[in-house]
Scaffold this motif. Sequence first.
Motif, PDB file in Angstrom:
ATOM      1  N   PRO A 784     -53.771  18.594 -28.511  1.00 14.18           N
ATOM      2  CA  PRO A 784     -53.980  19.726 -27.600  1.00 14.18           C
ATOM      3  C   PRO A 784     -52.827  19.948 -26.624  1.00 14.18           C
ATOM      4  O   PRO A 784     -52.781  20.968 -25.953  1.00 14.18           O
ATOM      5  CB  PRO A 784     -55.260  19.339 -26.854  1.00 14.18           C
ATOM      6  N   ILE A 785     -51.894  18.995 -26.503  1.00 19.40           N
ATOM      7  CA  ILE A 785     -50.759  19.151 -25.597  1.00 19.40           C
ATOM      8  C   ILE A 785     -49.490  19.381 -26.406  1.00 19.40           C
ATOM      9  O   ILE A 785     -49.135  18.572 -27.267  1.00 19.40           O
ATOM     10  CB  ILE A 785     -50.584  17.899 -24.707  1.00 19.40           C
ATOM     11  N   ASP A 786     -48.832  20.515 -26.140  1.00 21.91           N
ATOM     12  CA  ASP A 786     -47.542  20.817 -26.740  1.00 21.91           C
ATOM     13  C   ASP A 786     -46.470  20.145 -25.884  1.00 21.91           C
ATOM     14  O   ASP A 786     -46.249  20.519 -24.727  1.00 21.91           O
ATOM     15  CB  ASP A 786     -47.337  22.335 -26.779  1.00 21.91           C
ATOM     16  N   GLY A 787     -45.783  19.153 -26.443  1.00 27.23           N
ATOM     17  CA  GLY A 787     -44.844  18.354 -25.673  1.00 27.23           C
ATOM     18  C   GLY A 787     -43.764  19.174 -25.007  1.00 27.23           C
ATOM     19  O   GLY A 787     -43.439  18.950 -23.832  1.00 27.23           O
ATOM     20  N   ASP A 811     -38.777  11.857 -22.066  1.00 28.71           N
ATOM     21  CA  ASP A 811     -39.840  11.696 -23.056  1.00 28.71           C
ATOM     22  C   ASP A 811     -39.296  10.944 -24.277  1.00 28.71           C
ATOM     23  O   ASP A 811     -38.197  11.220 -24.754  1.00 28.71           O
ATOM     24  CB  ASP A 811     -40.430  13.047 -23.480  1.00 28.71           C
ATOM     25  N   ILE A 812     -40.065   9.978 -24.749  1.00 24.65           N
ATOM     26  CA  ILE A 812     -39.697   9.188 -25.923  1.00 24.65           C
ATOM     27  C   ILE A 812     -40.940   8.968 -26.759  1.00 24.65           C
ATOM     28  O   ILE A 812     -42.077   9.178 -26.299  1.00 24.65           O
ATOM     29  CB  ILE A 812     -39.084   7.823 -25.522  1.00 24.65           C
ATOM     30  N   LEU A 813     -40.748   8.556 -27.994  1.00 26.14           N
ATOM     31  CA  LEU A 813     -41.891   8.226 -28.846  1.00 26.14           C
ATOM     32  C   LEU A 813     -42.493   6.904 -28.397  1.00 26.14           C
ATOM     33  O   LEU A 813     -41.789   5.915 -28.189  1.00 26.14           O
ATOM     34  CB  LEU A 813     -41.460   8.146 -30.303  1.00 26.14           C
ATOM     35  N   PHE A 814     -43.821   6.919 -28.257  1.00 25.81           N
ATOM     36  CA  PHE A 814     -44.511   5.697 -27.866  1.00 25.81           C
ATOM     37  C   PHE A 814     -44.862   4.866 -29.103  1.00 25.81           C
ATOM     38  O   PHE A 814     -44.692   3.657 -29.126  1.00 25.81           O
ATOM     39  CB  PHE A 814     -45.782   6.058 -27.084  1.00 25.81           C
ATOM     40  N   LYS A 819     -46.517  10.281 -28.033  1.00 26.47           N
ATOM     41  CA  LYS A 819     -45.308  10.383 -27.219  1.00 26.47           C
ATOM     42  C   LYS A 819     -45.646   9.926 -25.805  1.00 26.47           C
ATOM     43  O   LYS A 819     -46.768  10.106 -25.323  1.00 26.47           O
ATOM     44  CB  LYS A 819     -44.816  11.831 -27.212  1.00 26.47           C
ATOM     45  N   ILE A 820     -44.685   9.321 -25.127  1.00 25.13           N
ATOM     46  CA  ILE A 820     -44.859   8.940 -23.724  1.00 25.13           C
ATOM     47  C   ILE A 820     -43.820   9.676 -22.895  1.00 25.13           C
ATOM     48  O   ILE A 820     -42.641   9.700 -23.227  1.00 25.13           O
ATOM     49  CB  ILE A 820     -44.758   7.411 -23.520  1.00 25.13           C
ATOM     50  N   LEU A 821     -44.280  10.302 -21.845  1.00 29.75           N
ATOM     51  CA  LEU A 821     -43.416  11.046 -20.948  1.00 29.75           C
ATOM     52  C   LEU A 821     -43.302  10.230 -19.658  1.00 29.75           C
ATOM     53  O   LEU A 821     -44.312   9.900 -19.037  1.00 29.75           O
ATOM     54  CB  LEU A 821     -44.032  12.422 -20.683  1.00 29.75           C
TER      55      LEU A 821
END
Length: 885
Positions: A784-787, A811-814, A819-821
């Motif tokens: 539901p969240i567009d990065g 922001d990087i891939l978790f 993804k983690i911001l």
Amino acid sequence: MTSPRFSRFSAPFGVAVLLPLIMVWTSCSNTKDTLITRTFHNLSAHYNGYYNAGLKLEDATDKLAAASADHYDRILPVFQYGDAAKAKAVYPQLEDAMKRTRTVIERHTIIDKRGNEKPNSEKWIDDNHLLYGKAQFFKHDYFDAIETFKYVESTYRKEAGRHLGSLWLAKTYIELTQMREAEERLDYVNNQSDFPKANRWELAAVNADFHLQTKNYDKAITYLTRAAALVKKRDTKIRWLFILAQLHQQKGEFAIAFNFYSKVIKMNPKYEVGFNARLNRARCSDGTSGNNETVRKELKRMQEDPKNKDFLDQIYFALAGLAKNEGHPEEQIDLLNQSVRSSTTNTTQKALSYLELGKILFDKKEYRTAQIYYDSTTTLLTTEYPDYNEILARRNSLTKLVKNLRVIENEDSLQQLAALSPADRQAKIDEVISKEQEAKQKEAAEKQSNQIFHQAGQSTPNNFNSQSGSGWYFYNPQAISFGLNEFTKKFGDRKLEDNWRRANKQTVLGDGEAPSVESITDDTIKGDSTGVAVNSGQRKAEMLKAIPSSKEALEKSTAKIIDAYYNVGTLYREQLNDAASSAEAFEKLLQRYPENKYKLQSYYQLYRLYTTLSNTSRADYYKTIILNQYGSSEYAEIIRNPNYAIEKAHKKSDLELFYEETYRKYLNGEYADVIQRKAQADQQFPRNALTPQFELLKALSIGKTQPLSTFEASLQDIVRNFGDDPVKDRAQDILDAIQANKGGVQNNTPAPVNTPPIATTSTFKYAPDTMHYVVVIFQNIGGPIDGSKFKIKLSDFNTKYFGSKNVEVQDILFDARNKILIIKSFANRKEALSYSTTLYDNDEVYVNTNPDAYQQYVISVNNLPTLLQQKKTDEYEDFYRNFYR
């Protein structure tokens, strides 16, 4: 340096024409210090920066003042800054002001060949610095504001306006309750002869604010009188005149207060201000100037006005004050009861009406009924009320007193039952049950007619002979269930248990905390939520079981009575300041039980009490007994040497010194040493008086260093081994909080306030004073969240609300899916939590996103790599709940 208020008008036409020409001449250089360059930089710094930024700041502060709700039941604050939560609503305006002033400072500060500022070359740079600090102040970024104000104060030494930096520095210290630092700055500014005349109203107001918050009302009045005379803004003048009236009212100077309230009313203030001025003026009218009838007619008109329907409780309260000043106590009581019955939504006013009734009864020494009113008062008042702690302390003292009086009456009644023949005992119990049922029916009828507490002004028996005749405990319906209707009306049918008063229960720990609410319904009276038995058979069985039929049971009952008498005497003397009632209690104890375990203590208490009461003959009587019969006791030594107790207190024992050092080590975080010193104390001071305290320090140190299960076990040992010591209650409170946090109770009790987080074997380490980040974890694709859009929204949010903080977003891939911001960086836990709360509550960023679709955390710089490497989000969730929520 100009006034901090800004006029809403455009820059003069001539300036608008002149600026472009000067810009061409100077090519915007800030390294040339000539008349032309200074003129250009001054004009631009004034109109492009300071003026427009000032409008933004004024708009923000006006909105903060409008959003600040005043509580007229207490002395109003001098300034309306708003709290941190309200400040977030004006972050955009404040950030805009900061951005404009920062730009001006960067572009128009004249610098020398070495790159240093030439502080005396331009007129408006210091003003921009000051305005920047004010914006930080209203954002509640107090420590940043301090640095800005200190810079203004120390850099612009030749500008009279540097004193405004010192003044705002004092204001900031006041908000941080750093009163010593605030006083130093105010002392300095007050002695500066070149302080700007245009701001002397503000200097006087800050002085008044300082003295008001330190409760030096005389000096607060002096400075606020000066401020009210100097200030130009009409609403501010009205506010300060109102506060002056409140201060004189607080001091009991009712005639002066009456005149100030009258001045406020004549200035045609806003309705709310005028309404409260009229109410307060009525309570200050003593009839000496013939004002009573005028005030009464005014209140009657207010009472009949339909728009005041929800304010009738306040009007009746004001009329009650008028009746009190006129010397009509019965009328005062009746009006206070009308105030209670008229209450709709204003629970604070209802509490204050209860409080006045409680004070009346307390002064009449009708402590039982006074307890009920004080109990209702503390139920309805918030802890923010200025005198809450004093009111709570009296409520607790009265509760303890009533509880002990009930113990005496109850045990006496049970012993009377025990002395009867079995047949007479049965008949007496049947009679008691019948009276209880009658009391229940009477209370139900009173509830229907809404006549609760209508006899507040009548005398309630309060003596130690109530165990006989009509005062016999089980014959006294009032003693059994007085207050039932009010309880049911406010709380409904609630189970009798700890913290029964709270719908959302919370355990609060800490040194010096108030004791928990103690039920004044005797333990032997069981039944439904109304305090009356579900059925007579069950009730009879319970009463028969409670009767002390054996010799051992009778001795225990008598011991309870003796303890209760001693407690009653001590409470009267130490907490209620009623020496006469205290002496009566100790005399009664010695009369009924001459050889009780408190005999010597009671003799000494009576010696002191009769000395206080100037009853020399009785004081000498007990003094002689102590000196002749107990000449080697400490009490005799104190009588012979009045300084004995002080001298002894100064001579601390080795045990006390050892404990103090152990406690200091606990405060310093030396938990291993604390545990080791506990073992040392057991060997060096076996079975000492401070053993329970040593055990508690050891348990708390275990909680800091060892697994939760070990911590629980150490607390359980304390509960089991020290049942008669206060540390048992502290340990039990912590155990209850642990169970609540583990989901062990149904009321979802939150973590204890002001109690260090419980140590666990978590992968993550708690370091609140290190650098922190805020992170948001969400599904990378298809969620539901567009990065990309989310990052843009976040960037806009940071610019609007935290533009001065230079917040960065990465922001990087978790993991493969998420993804983690990372939002960075914040100086400590507190700053990160402030940002995180603002972000979480902001609809512009998350819009209508389901909170389950993302995880937002505050995390320290040392814990972030661990989270990124080990991906233990569930474990961090638990850690976060314990340490950050």
